[in-house]
Design a protein around this motif. Structure first.
Motif, mmCIF file in Angstrom:
data_model
loop_
_atom_site.group_PDB
_atom_site.id
_atom_site.type_symbol
_atom_site.label_atom_id
_atom_site.label_comp_id
_atom_site.label_asym_id
_atom_site.label_seq_id
_atom_site.Cartn_x
_atom_site.Cartn_y
_atom_site.Cartn_z
ATOM 1 N N THR A 28 44.775 43.342 5.594
ATOM 2 C CA THR A 28 45.766 44.354 5.943
ATOM 3 C C THR A 28 46.939 43.735 6.699
ATOM 4 O O THR A 28 46.727 43.073 7.717
ATOM 5 C CB THR A 28 45.116 45.453 6.819
ATOM 6 N N PRO A 29 48.163 43.907 6.222
ATOM 7 C CA PRO A 29 49.324 43.349 6.917
ATOM 8 C C PRO A 29 49.410 43.816 8.367
ATOM 9 O O PRO A 29 48.912 44.885 8.723
ATOM 10 C CB PRO A 29 50.505 43.901 6.099
ATOM 11 N N LEU A 30 50.040 43.002 9.192
ATOM 12 C CA LEU A 30 50.269 43.237 10.622
ATOM 13 C C LEU A 30 49.056 42.948 11.495
ATOM 14 O O LEU A 30 49.184 42.840 12.706
ATOM 15 C CB LEU A 30 50.748 44.669 10.918
ATOM 16 N N ALA B 72 40.987 46.113 2.469
ATOM 17 C CA ALA B 72 40.172 45.177 3.244
ATOM 18 C C ALA B 72 40.838 44.783 4.561
ATOM 19 O O ALA B 72 42.050 44.641 4.658
ATOM 20 C CB ALA B 72 39.899 43.927 2.417
ATOM 21 N N CYS B 73 39.980 44.609 5.584
ATOM 22 C CA CYS B 73 40.407 44.094 6.890
ATOM 23 C C CYS B 73 39.228 43.333 7.471
ATOM 24 O O CYS B 73 38.156 43.915 7.670
ATOM 25 C CB CYS B 73 40.822 45.228 7.813
ATOM 26 N N ALA B 74 39.392 42.050 7.733
ATOM 27 C CA ALA B 74 38.284 41.209 8.192
ATOM 28 C C ALA B 74 37.683 41.714 9.496
ATOM 29 O O ALA B 74 36.459 41.695 9.680
ATOM 30 C CB ALA B 74 38.760 39.769 8.349
ATOM 31 N N ALA B 75 38.525 42.175 10.422
ATOM 32 C CA ALA B 75 38.020 42.640 11.720
ATOM 33 C C ALA B 75 37.084 43.830 11.556
ATOM 34 O O ALA B 75 36.000 43.880 12.147
ATOM 35 C CB ALA B 75 39.194 43.013 12.629
ATOM 36 N N ILE B 76 37.476 44.794 10.742
ATOM 37 C CA ILE B 76 36.664 45.990 10.540
ATOM 38 C C ILE B 76 35.430 45.676 9.715
ATOM 39 O O ILE B 76 34.334 46.201 9.967
ATOM 40 C CB ILE B 76 37.498 47.096 9.871
ATOM 41 N N ALA B 77 35.574 44.805 8.722
ATOM 42 C CA ALA B 77 34.420 44.413 7.912
ATOM 43 C C ALA B 77 33.359 43.749 8.783
ATOM 44 O O ALA B 77 32.156 44.025 8.649
ATOM 45 C CB ALA B 77 34.862 43.467 6.792
ATOM 46 N N ALA B 78 33.785 42.878 9.697
ATOM 47 C CA ALA B 78 32.842 42.207 10.593
ATOM 48 C C ALA B 78 32.186 43.210 11.532
ATOM 49 O O ALA B 78 30.962 43.206 11.708
ATOM 50 C CB ALA B 78 33.565 41.123 11.397
ATOM 51 N N LEU B 79 32.990 44.076 12.123
ATOM 52 C CA LEU B 79 32.470 45.064 13.065
ATOM 53 C C LEU B 79 31.412 45.953 12.406
ATOM 54 O O LEU B 79 30.418 46.319 13.031
ATOM 55 C CB LEU B 79 33.605 45.924 13.600
ATOM 56 N N SER B 80 31.607 46.278 11.142
ATOM 57 C CA SER B 80 30.711 47.200 10.456
ATOM 58 C C SER B 80 29.375 46.577 10.080
ATOM 59 O O SER B 80 28.449 47.295 9.697
ATOM 60 C CB SER B 80 31.393 47.747 9.192
ATOM 61 N N THR B 81 29.262 45.247 10.193
ATOM 62 C CA THR B 81 28.047 44.590 9.691
ATOM 63 C C THR B 81 27.253 43.800 10.722
ATOM 64 O O THR B 81 26.126 43.391 10.424
ATOM 65 C CB THR B 81 28.401 43.629 8.535
ATOM 66 N N VAL B 82 27.790 43.564 11.913
ATOM 67 C CA VAL B 82 27.088 42.687 12.856
ATOM 68 C C VAL B 82 26.098 43.407 13.763
ATOM 69 O O VAL B 82 25.326 42.777 14.483
ATOM 70 C CB VAL B 82 28.074 41.878 13.729
ATOM 71 N N GLY B 83 26.117 44.730 13.758
ATOM 72 C CA GLY B 83 25.117 45.459 14.533
ATOM 73 C C GLY B 83 25.418 45.615 16.006
ATOM 74 O O GLY B 83 24.501 45.737 16.819
ATOM 75 N N ILE C 108 37.058 32.960 10.331
ATOM 76 C CA ILE C 108 35.982 33.349 11.250
ATOM 77 C C ILE C 108 36.389 34.549 12.112
ATOM 78 O O ILE C 108 37.501 34.608 12.644
ATOM 79 C CB ILE C 108 35.602 32.171 12.169
ATOM 80 N N VAL C 109 35.459 35.500 12.236
ATOM 81 C CA VAL C 109 35.626 36.643 13.131
ATOM 82 C C VAL C 109 34.471 36.636 14.126
ATOM 83 O O VAL C 109 33.315 36.470 13.743
ATOM 84 C CB VAL C 109 35.620 37.983 12.360
ATOM 85 N N LEU C 110 34.793 36.807 15.400
ATOM 86 C CA LEU C 110 33.781 36.921 16.451
ATOM 87 C C LEU C 110 33.802 38.345 16.993
ATOM 88 O O LEU C 110 34.862 38.856 17.360
ATOM 89 C CB LEU C 110 34.062 35.941 17.582
ATOM 90 N N VAL C 111 32.641 38.985 17.021
ATOM 91 C CA VAL C 111 32.524 40.337 17.559
ATOM 92 C C VAL C 111 31.605 40.241 18.778
ATOM 93 O O VAL C 111 30.409 40.000 18.643
ATOM 94 C CB VAL C 111 31.940 41.311 16.516
ATOM 95 N N VAL C 112 32.172 40.400 19.956
ATOM 96 C CA VAL C 112 31.441 40.161 21.204
ATOM 97 C C VAL C 112 31.096 41.484 21.892
ATOM 98 O O VAL C 112 31.955 42.349 22.062
ATOM 99 C CB VAL C 112 32.271 39.283 22.168
ATOM 100 N N GLY C 113 29.832 41.616 22.276
ATOM 101 C CA GLY C 113 29.398 42.824 22.970
ATOM 102 C C GLY C 113 30.104 42.977 24.306
ATOM 103 O O GLY C 113 30.423 41.994 24.979
ATOM 104 N N GLY C 114 30.365 44.214 24.700
ATOM 105 C CA GLY C 114 31.033 44.492 25.972
ATOM 106 C C GLY C 114 30.131 44.241 27.167
ATOM 107 O O GLY C 114 28.913 44.090 27.030
ATOM 108 N N ALA C 115 30.710 44.221 28.346
ATOM 109 C CA ALA C 115 29.972 43.919 29.581
ATOM 110 C C ALA C 115 28.858 44.919 29.827
ATOM 111 O O ALA C 115 27.754 44.548 30.214
ATOM 112 C CB ALA C 115 30.938 43.902 30.763
#
Length: 278
Positions: free
Chosen positions: A86-88, A113-124, A219-226
């Motif tokens: 997705t542009p921008l 498609a958007c890599a950030a959202i695709a990653a977020l939707s699959t990493v649990g 590579i996309v990193l999805v990090v759990g919050g504090a």
């Protein structure tokens, strides 16, 4: 009469993710503004799209805006695409979209498609609240400062990272966020060597160090919050206390739990009382 600017998402890897609407839009417009015309030319060729391309990237966007806006104002429909996704979203295009809106030109999204959202939707990891942070600084000192500002954020954090910096970046995250912080690692999404794993930051450092192939690709990193990290620690404490209370008194169980985990005995004792009261 002004025309319309279509912001069109394209595949991040698998060409079958191109939507019918995206194809029809790119065929119907007068011109396509692309991040890299060489990359986009291959995409257009695959879908038999003959619409002319013009470059619109980080280095020329500011200088090219007036020309593109004038074409829109003259009635030429235009599409904006990036190299992938997705542009921008960590890609150029914001200045063109803003300028189009300022001139009263309608901007229309064509989602995909958007890599950030695709990653977020699959990493649990929790997806009800998240923050997209994009790329961190390439300078270690600046990157550490950025991470320090984020370490107490409670929402899930999403980052993009370059392959040659991924190991150093994850080590920095482990140092600042803590090695036990949960993380989703998504590499080469939708491509042949797609890798999607969930683990702790400490485990991810070892995973990347042990397999050099994990230092390649997008590579996309999805990090759990504090808060999520604290919740995980609370769950582990509860499990430990529940087991100890089967054989020990509240006082003895809380003392042993404090010795094993490093938390204050007063905190463990209070939690033990709460568990026995349930």
């Amino acid at each position: 009469m002004s025309a319309q600017l279509f912001v069109v998402a394209t595949p991040i890897g698998h060409l079958d993710d191109m939507t019918f609407r995206a194809i029809e839009t790119l065929k119907s417009v007068s011109i396509i503004a692309a991040e890299d015309t060489r990359t986009s030319a291959q995409l257009l060729k695959h879908f038999n799209i003959s619409t002319p391309l013009t470059a619109c990237h980080d280095h020329n966007e500011s200088n090219k805006i007036d020309v593109l806006v004038q074409r829109l104002l003259k009635g030429e429909n235009m599409a904006l695409i990036s190299d992938a996704g997705t542009p921008l979203i960590s890609d150029p295009g914001f200045k063109l979209v803003r300028a189009a809106q300022e001139h009263g030109i309608r901007v229309i999204p064509v989602p995909g498609a958007c890599a950030a959202i695709a990653a977020l939707s699959t990493v649990g990891l929790p997806s009800d609240r998240f923050s997209f942070e994009g790329f961190l600084s390439s300078k270690a000192s600046q990157r550490l400062l950025q991470l320090e500002k984020l370490k107490d954020e409670t929402q899930t954090l999403i980052f993009y990272e370059a392959p040659h910096r991924i190991l150093e970046c994850v080590k920095n995250m482990a140092d600042v966020f803590g090695a036990d912080r949960p993380v989703g690692f998504a590499r080469e999404i939708t491509k042949t060597f797609e890798t999607i794993r969930k683990m702790t930051l400490g485990e991810l450092v070892k995973f990347i160090e042990s397999d050099h192939n994990q230092q390649k690709g997008e590579i996309v990193l999805v990090v759990g919050g504090a808060t999520q990290e604290k919740d995980m620690e609370q769950e582990k404490l509860d499990q430990l206390l529940t087991r100890l209370l089967q054989d020990l008194s509240v006082k003895a169980a809380s003392q042993l739990a404090a010795d094993l985990t490093g938390i204050k005995k007063k905190v463990a004792y209070q939690r033990a009382l709460e568990l026995t009261a349930k």
